[in-house]
Design an enzyme around this catalytic site. Sequence first.
Site, PDB file in Angstrom:
ATOM      1  N   HIS A   1      12.847  -5.838 -45.592  1.00 14.28           N
ATOM      2  CA  HIS A   1      13.588  -7.028 -45.157  1.00 14.28           C
ATOM      3  C   HIS A   1      15.098  -6.769 -45.129  1.00 14.28           C
ATOM      4  O   HIS A   1      15.895  -7.705 -45.288  1.00 14.28           O
ATOM      5  CB  HIS A   1      13.300  -8.236 -46.055  1.00 14.28           C
TER       6      HIS A   1
ATOM      7  N   SER B   1      36.250   2.979 -29.344  1.00 15.60           N
ATOM      8  CA  SER B   1      36.885   1.724 -28.955  1.00 15.60           C
ATOM      9  C   SER B   1      38.095   2.003 -28.088  1.00 15.60           C
ATOM     10  O   SER B   1      38.816   2.987 -28.291  1.00 15.60           O
ATOM     11  CB  SER B   1      37.316   0.942 -30.207  1.00 15.60           C
TER      12      SER B   1
ATOM     13  N   ASN C   1      -0.184  10.659  12.825  1.00 11.90           N
ATOM     14  CA  ASN C   1      -1.448  10.050  12.400  1.00 11.90           C
ATOM     15  C   ASN C   1      -2.632  10.981  12.607  1.00 11.90           C
ATOM     16  O   ASN C   1      -3.449  11.179  11.691  1.00 11.90           O
ATOM     17  CB  ASN C   1      -1.697   8.748  13.163  1.00 11.90           C
TER      18      ASN C   1
ATOM     19  N   GLU D   1      22.289   3.857 -29.563  1.00 13.41           N
ATOM     20  CA  GLU D   1      22.413   2.676 -28.711  1.00 13.41           C
ATOM     21  C   GLU D   1      21.879   2.941 -27.306  1.00 13.41           C
ATOM     22  O   GLU D   1      21.214   2.082 -26.700  1.00 13.41           O
ATOM     23  CB  GLU D   1      23.871   2.228 -28.663  1.00 13.41           C
TER      24      GLU D   1
ATOM     25  N   ASN E   1      31.356   5.140 -32.798  1.00 11.41           N
ATOM     26  CA  ASN E   1      30.132   4.345 -32.733  1.00 11.41           C
ATOM     27  C   ASN E   1      28.883   5.218 -32.592  1.00 11.41           C
ATOM     28  O   ASN E   1      28.965   6.356 -32.117  1.00 11.41           O
ATOM     29  CB  ASN E   1      30.203   3.384 -31.547  1.00 11.41           C
TER      30      ASN E   1
ATOM     31  N   THR F   1       2.237   2.244   2.779  1.00 10.50           N
ATOM     32  CA  THR F   1       2.012   2.818   4.104  1.00 10.50           C
ATOM     33  C   THR F   1       3.307   3.331   4.726  1.00 10.50           C
ATOM     34  O   THR F   1       3.323   4.382   5.376  1.00 10.50           O
ATOM     35  CB  THR F   1       1.357   1.773   5.032  1.00 10.50           C
TER      36      THR F   1
ATOM     37  N   SER G   1       0.814  -1.216   0.000  1.00 14.08           N
ATOM     38  CA  SER G   1       0.000   0.000   0.000  1.00 14.08           C
ATOM     39  C   SER G   1       0.843   1.261   0.000  1.00 14.08           C
ATOM     40  O   SER G   1       0.330   2.358  -0.217  1.00 14.08           O
ATOM     41  CB  SER G   1      -0.900   0.026   1.235  1.00 14.08           C
TER      42      SER G   1
END
Length: 457
Positions: free
Chosen positions: A183, A313, A126, A326, A321, A101, A99
């Site tokens: 494709h 690299s 409370n 990525e 890259n 709580t 919950s």
Amino acid sequence: MVNSTRTEHDSLGEVEVPADALYGAQTQRAVDNFQISNLTLPVHFITTLARIKAACAQANAELGLLEKEQADAIVDAAERVVAGDYDDQFPVDVFQTGSGTSTNMNMNEVLSAIAREHSAIELHPNDHINMSQSSNDVIPTCIHVSALLQLENRVLPALRQLISTLTRKRNEVAHVVKTGRTHLMDAMPVRMDQELSAWMQQIEDNLARLESIRPRLTQLAQGGTAVGTGVNAPRTFARLFCRYLSVRSGLTLKPASNHFSAQATQDTALELSGHLKTTAVSLMKIANDLRWMNSGPLAGLGEIALPTLQPGSSIMPGKVNPVIPEAVMMVAAQVSGNDTAINICAQHGNFQLNTMLPLVAYNLLQSEQLIANAAEHLADKAIRGFSVNQEQIEQALARNPVLVTALNPVLGYEKAAALAKQAYAENRPIIDVVEAETDLSREELEQLLDPRHLTGA
């Protein structure tokens, strides 16, 4: 030696709490009980929860349930939390009571301590801070409001920025005709602006989907208290609360049309997560297309060059890259995983309460943050600055035998297929092969096989 702890108590008895902690016994029990992940609910969730407590205090004061001084002290304490002064006081693990709580009481205890320190007013966590509330309506309310705030302030603006960047780039590359691919194989030509228009449409559709969820996110569980019946909360509390929280958040909020549904289910959070997952899939497609188009630069497609951002690299000098695409693809994977977890969590709305609320909150807000950041990075660090390798594109296009598709009405499918195979085998431009093997003139072929004409231009 000064004691490093102090003794606090709750309904179960006494607990030792760090001396400098503002929270009390119930938070400490949660810290002790849930040492699972070291993950805590994000600051955005905590600050939204503080705003909820301030709005509750204002509603309770208007209803005559809190003295004005008490409500003012709660509001002041909540605003200090919103300002970020107490971020280290919310240590409860995400993997806790379903919950939420423990998180609700963590906030109640911290606000009580701040009020005592700054306003010299004693407030019970409370009886005063949690007045007219239950964790069972507070946490679902916080999920909706925090998610809606992040949607409005981060996700939607980031997607609009991506659309704007795509629009500018599409106009820049409208002159480029390239080999289309299905494709991953050579197909009929397309213009690069047509290719980018597909990306734009994906993001525009995702924007529309995310905007469509607003009316359901604005409906709040607050006022249902324990099981949706509103026990211990006046009938007008939910309406007053929404009015005050609307002012504090800048949103237009209203009580749930059905408090039982609002507390027992997380259908709206799941819907939002689903739209975020769809957006993630769109970003994955765009990022992957960019990687393929950038591939090489010598042994790949080499159609574009993405901005050079860092060495690629640790061993191969000069390698660069596609780091932003990525990173975006990993974001898409994470958001998809988050959605799976939220899907499972949403199934656990047993009777009057969903009991996986903290994980819903954590994953949903993380997905929003990731989508917003990824969209901005893709726009600013990949799409905005890529350059077109015109020579590479033209060479590939000129030797594309699939252009013979345009001659199907003239030669027939089988004859066209044979000529395409011959062009492949002899590594010759299709226009040269067709000219040699048919009665069609060079002038006719240049018109029929004009790549730009074949894109519908």
